[in-house]
Design a protein around this motif. Structure first.
Motif, PDB file in Angstrom:
ATOM      1  N   THR A  82       0.566  11.329   2.480  1.00 15.24           N
ATOM      2  CA  THR A  82       0.618  10.026   1.816  1.00 15.24           C
ATOM      3  C   THR A  82       1.842   9.241   2.267  1.00 15.24           C
ATOM      4  OG1 THR A  82      -0.521  10.939  -0.109  1.00 15.24           O
ATOM      5  CG2 THR A  82       0.671   8.865  -0.413  1.00 15.24           C
ATOM      6  N   PHE A  83       2.987   9.901   2.308  1.00 14.22           N
ATOM      7  CA  PHE A  83       4.204   9.239   2.795  1.00 14.22           C
ATOM      8  C   PHE A  83       4.041   8.814   4.251  1.00 14.22           C
ATOM      9  CE2 PHE A  83       6.343  10.660  -0.987  1.00 14.22           C
ATOM     10  CZ  PHE A  83       7.448   9.831  -1.114  1.00 14.22           C
ATOM     11  N   ALA A  84       3.400   9.659   5.065  1.00 15.54           N
ATOM     12  CA  ALA A  84       3.214   9.342   6.479  1.00 15.54           C
ATOM     13  C   ALA A  84       2.311   8.120   6.647  1.00 15.54           C
ATOM     14  CB  ALA A  84       2.621  10.543   7.205  1.00 15.54           C
ATOM     15  N   LEU A  85       1.222   8.062   5.890  1.00 23.42           N
ATOM     16  CA  LEU A  85       0.322   6.906   5.968  1.00 23.42           C
ATOM     17  C   LEU A  85       1.035   5.623   5.555  1.00 23.42           C
ATOM     18  CD1 LEU A  85      -2.982   8.395   4.487  1.00 23.42           C
ATOM     19  CD2 LEU A  85      -2.585   7.690   6.855  1.00 23.42           C
ATOM     20  N   GLY A  86       1.772   5.695   4.444  1.00 24.58           N
ATOM     21  CA  GLY A  86       2.506   4.517   3.991  1.00 24.58           C
ATOM     22  C   GLY A  86       3.540   4.065   5.009  1.00 24.58           C
ATOM     23  N   ALA A  87       4.232   5.026   5.630  1.00 25.41           N
ATOM     24  CA  ALA A  87       5.252   4.688   6.627  1.00 25.41           C
ATOM     25  C   ALA A  87       4.628   4.065   7.874  1.00 25.41           C
ATOM     26  CB  ALA A  87       6.046   5.937   6.995  1.00 25.41           C
TER      27      ALA A  87
ATOM     28  N   LEU B 231       0.822  -1.207   0.000  1.00 24.91           N
ATOM     29  CA  LEU B 231       0.000   0.000   0.000  1.00 24.91           C
ATOM     30  C   LEU B 231       0.857   1.259   0.000  1.00 24.91           C
ATOM     31  CD1 LEU B 231      -2.822  -1.090   2.469  1.00 24.91           C
ATOM     32  CD2 LEU B 231      -3.090  -0.509   0.052  1.00 24.91           C
ATOM     33  N   GLY B 232       1.991   1.214   0.680  1.00 25.73           N
ATOM     34  CA  GLY B 232       2.887   2.361   0.665  1.00 25.73           C
ATOM     35  C   GLY B 232       3.438   2.631  -0.724  1.00 25.73           C
ATOM     36  N   TYR B 233       3.824   1.564  -1.418  1.00 20.24           N
ATOM     37  CA  TYR B 233       4.304   1.721  -2.797  1.00 20.24           C
ATOM     38  C   TYR B 233       3.228   2.311  -3.689  1.00 20.24           C
ATOM     39  CZ  TYR B 233       8.580  -1.009  -2.103  1.00 20.24           C
ATOM     40  OH  TYR B 233       9.812  -1.446  -1.690  1.00 20.24           O
ATOM     41  N   THR B 234       2.028   1.741  -3.597  1.00 24.80           N
ATOM     42  CA  THR B 234       0.982   2.097  -4.554  1.00 24.80           C
ATOM     43  C   THR B 234       0.431   3.494  -4.295  1.00 24.80           C
ATOM     44  OG1 THR B 234      -0.761   0.960  -5.800  1.00 24.80           O
ATOM     45  CG2 THR B 234      -1.187   1.304  -3.458  1.00 24.80           C
ATOM     46  N   MET B 235       0.354   3.936  -3.035  1.00 23.74           N
ATOM     47  CA  MET B 235      -0.134   5.280  -2.756  1.00 23.74           C
ATOM     48  C   MET B 235       0.842   6.342  -3.255  1.00 23.74           C
ATOM     49  SD  MET B 235      -2.089   5.223   0.931  1.00 23.74           S
ATOM     50  CE  MET B 235      -0.650   4.720   1.867  1.00 23.74           C
ATOM     51  N   VAL B 236       2.132   6.123  -3.008  1.00 17.52           N
ATOM     52  CA  VAL B 236       3.135   7.078  -3.474  1.00 17.52           C
ATOM     53  C   VAL B 236       3.163   7.113  -4.994  1.00 17.52           C
ATOM     54  CG1 VAL B 236       5.615   7.553  -3.578  1.00 17.52           C
ATOM     55  CG2 VAL B 236       4.538   6.953  -1.396  1.00 17.52           C
TER      56      VAL B 236
ATOM     57  N   GLY C 209       9.816   8.596   7.112  1.00 19.40           N
ATOM     58  CA  GLY C 209       9.185   8.743   5.800  1.00 19.40           C
ATOM     59  C   GLY C 209       9.055  10.193   5.381  1.00 19.40           C
ATOM     60  N   LEU C 210       8.653  11.052   6.309  1.00 14.51           N
ATOM     61  CA  LEU C 210       8.531  12.476   6.007  1.00 14.51           C
ATOM     62  C   LEU C 210       9.885  13.099   5.686  1.00 14.51           C
ATOM     63  CD1 LEU C 210       5.939  13.551   8.724  1.00 14.51           C
ATOM     64  CD2 LEU C 210       5.549  13.303   6.273  1.00 14.51           C
ATOM     65  N   THR C 211      10.916  12.685   6.409  1.00 15.84           N
ATOM     66  CA  THR C 211      12.254  13.206   6.153  1.00 15.84           C
ATOM     67  C   THR C 211      12.748  12.803   4.770  1.00 15.84           C
ATOM     68  OG1 THR C 211      12.794  13.117   8.521  1.00 15.84           O
ATOM     69  CG2 THR C 211      14.633  13.239   6.976  1.00 15.84           C
ATOM     70  N   VAL C 212      12.540  11.528   4.425  1.00 20.11           N
ATOM     71  CA  VAL C 212      12.957  11.045   3.106  1.00 20.11           C
ATOM     72  C   VAL C 212      12.232  11.806   2.001  1.00 20.11           C
ATOM     73  CG1 VAL C 212      12.870   9.067   1.542  1.00 20.11           C
ATOM     74  CG2 VAL C 212      13.650   8.762   3.898  1.00 20.11           C
ATOM     75  N   GLU C 213      10.930  12.015   2.182  1.00 19.51           N
ATOM     76  CA  GLU C 213      10.157  12.742   1.168  1.00 19.51           C
ATOM     77  C   GLU C 213      10.650  14.178   1.024  1.00 19.51           C
ATOM     78  OE1 GLU C 213       7.452  15.470  -0.498  1.00 19.51           O
ATOM     79  OE2 GLU C 213       7.718  15.391   1.697  1.00 19.51           O
TER      80      GLU C 213
ATOM     81  N   LEU D 130     -10.712   5.924   4.306  1.00 21.59           N
ATOM     82  CA  LEU D 130     -10.046   7.219   4.290  1.00 21.59           C
ATOM     83  C   LEU D 130      -9.898   7.756   2.865  1.00 21.59           C
ATOM     84  CD1 LEU D 130      -8.355   9.424   5.799  1.00 21.59           C
ATOM     85  CD2 LEU D 130      -6.351   8.002   5.340  1.00 21.59           C
ATOM     86  N   VAL D 131      -9.511   6.881   1.940  1.00 16.65           N
ATOM     87  CA  VAL D 131      -9.245   7.327   0.577  1.00 16.65           C
ATOM     88  C   VAL D 131     -10.517   7.677  -0.173  1.00 16.65           C
ATOM     89  CG1 VAL D 131      -8.342   6.575  -1.672  1.00 16.65           C
ATOM     90  CG2 VAL D 131      -7.042   6.104   0.421  1.00 16.65           C
ATOM     91  N   TYR D 132     -11.582   6.908   0.038  1.00 17.89           N
ATOM     92  CA  TYR D 132     -12.777   7.072  -0.798  1.00 17.89           C
ATOM     93  C   TYR D 132     -13.978   7.689  -0.074  1.00 17.89           C
ATOM     94  CZ  TYR D 132     -10.247   4.157  -4.081  1.00 17.89           C
ATOM     95  OH  TYR D 132      -9.309   3.671  -4.949  1.00 17.89           O
ATOM     96  N   ARG D 133     -13.856   7.980   1.220  1.00 17.16           N
ATOM     97  CA  ARG D 133     -15.024   8.492   1.941  1.00 17.16           C
ATOM     98  C   ARG D 133     -14.735   9.734   2.762  1.00 17.16           C
ATOM     99  NH1 ARG D 133     -17.074   5.744  -1.203  1.00 17.16           N
ATOM    100  NH2 ARG D 133     -18.556   4.042  -0.944  1.00 17.16           N
ATOM    101  N   THR D 134     -13.555  10.309   2.665  1.00 14.35           N
ATOM    102  CA  THR D 134     -13.227  11.480   3.471  1.00 14.35           C
ATOM    103  C   THR D 134     -12.717  12.613   2.588  1.00 14.35           C
ATOM    104  OG1 THR D 134     -10.913  10.838   3.856  1.00 14.35           O
ATOM    105  CG2 THR D 134     -12.565   9.960   5.387  1.00 14.35           C
TER     106      THR D 134
END
Length: 306
Positions: free
Chosen positions: A198-203, A23-28, A82-86, A164-168
């Motif tokens: 997005t990076f934070a959620l994936g991390a 999911l982290g790969y696909t969201m990013v 993750g946030l730092t890397v981004e 979260l992705v489809y209802r908020t």
């Protein structure tokens, strides 16, 4: 039949872990069209940090409190990482050629591996025996409380992510940014903030997956994120890179394929190959998908990605 059922259970457990990482790969990718090859190392940090916290906190605190603090601490560290890397590695390269971002992602992966090696060493790190695992028999197969917990927790987390992705409103902003960051900014959406979220959620999901791997196998290693990351990437491609539901389906399918392959490869090859060749199946799946259906089982999200 009992071997098939046992391998199916093992595959669903592994697939649940692969799905969380995928999911982290696909969201990013859905937002930036970037393959974050450092994502596997963030999973590794989740396992390592949780083990370090468990060794510090247990048995001084009650088990429930210890687990809560260890999981929360690992998630916070991974989110910060993750946030730092981004911010440091990927944001300056958004307008750069894709190859530059890809090489940078590989470089970040190597850097994180070496940082982990400097902190925890080259040896395997044992997961503390904080959990008493009971085993249950199902038609000749065995399933433990830990395996049940892994699958159920993965299902809950994946369901929450879909909601979260489809209802908020945040999910709508993520999908708008995936379609066009420039147009999204004209609608009052800050693309930088959405990408960071997005990076934070994936991390955070990667941290949980790392803890699952450490608890399931009873150990962790500074290099474990490399193979986990490759398999999770394969799962994302299998389901359809950029497709949230596809990453979940791809992870589960890959876990089942790998486990069934490990269970029957010896029989199929007359004992020539053993179960330690199970990784072959993951990459064979990747090759077949890229050749036969590059868009994945559910299709790559190109207009409504998340």
């Amino acid at each position: 039949m009992d071997i098939f059922l046992q391998q199916l259970i093992n595959g669903l457990v592994l697939g649940s872990i692969y799905a969380l990482i995928a999911l982290g790969y696909t969201m990013v990718y859905g937002i930036l069209e970037l393959i974050n090859f450092a994502h596997g190392e963030i999973t590794m940090f989740g396992a390592m940090v949780s083990i370090a916290l468990l060794n510090i906190l247990f048995p001084g605190l009650p088990l429930a409190v210890t687990l809560l603090l260890a999981v929360s601490g690992a998630m916070l560290v991974c989110v910060a990482l993750g946030l730092t890397v981004e911010r440091v590695a990927y944001r300056p390269l958004r307008r750069a050629p894709r190859l530059a971002a890809l090489i940078t992602a590989i470089g970040v992966s190597i850097v994180l591996q070496n940082v982990a090696m400097l902190i925890w060493g080259k040896q395997y790190v044992n997961f503390p025996p904080v959990l008493e695992v009971a085993t249950h028999d199902i038609a000749g197969a065995h399933i433990t409380d830990l395996q049940i917990a892994i699958v159920l927790l993965a299902i809950v987390l994946m369901g929450l992510l879909l909601w979260l992705v489809y209802r908020t409103r945040l999910g709508a902003a993520m999908r708008a940014t995936a379609q066009s960051p420039d147009l999204a900014s004209l609608m009052g959406i800050n693309p930088n903030t959405i990408i960071a979220v997005t990076f934070a959620l994936g991390a955070a999901l990667a941290a949980v997956a790392g803890i699952m791997v450490g608890a399931y196998y009873g150990l962790a290693h500074y290099y474990m994120g490399f193979m986990l990351g490759l398999k999770a990437f394969t799962a994302a491609v299998l389901g359809g890179i950029g497709n949230v539901a596809g990453a979940m389906l791809g992870g589960l399918l890959l876990g089942v394929i790998e486990s069934l392959g490990a269970g029957y490869i010896g029989t199929l090859t007359g004992g020539f190959l053993g179960s330690h060749y199970k990784d072959v199946f993951a990459f064979l799946v990747l090759i077949l998908v890229l050749v036969l259906r590059p868009s994945g089982l559910l299709g790559e999200r190109t207009g409504d990605r998340a």
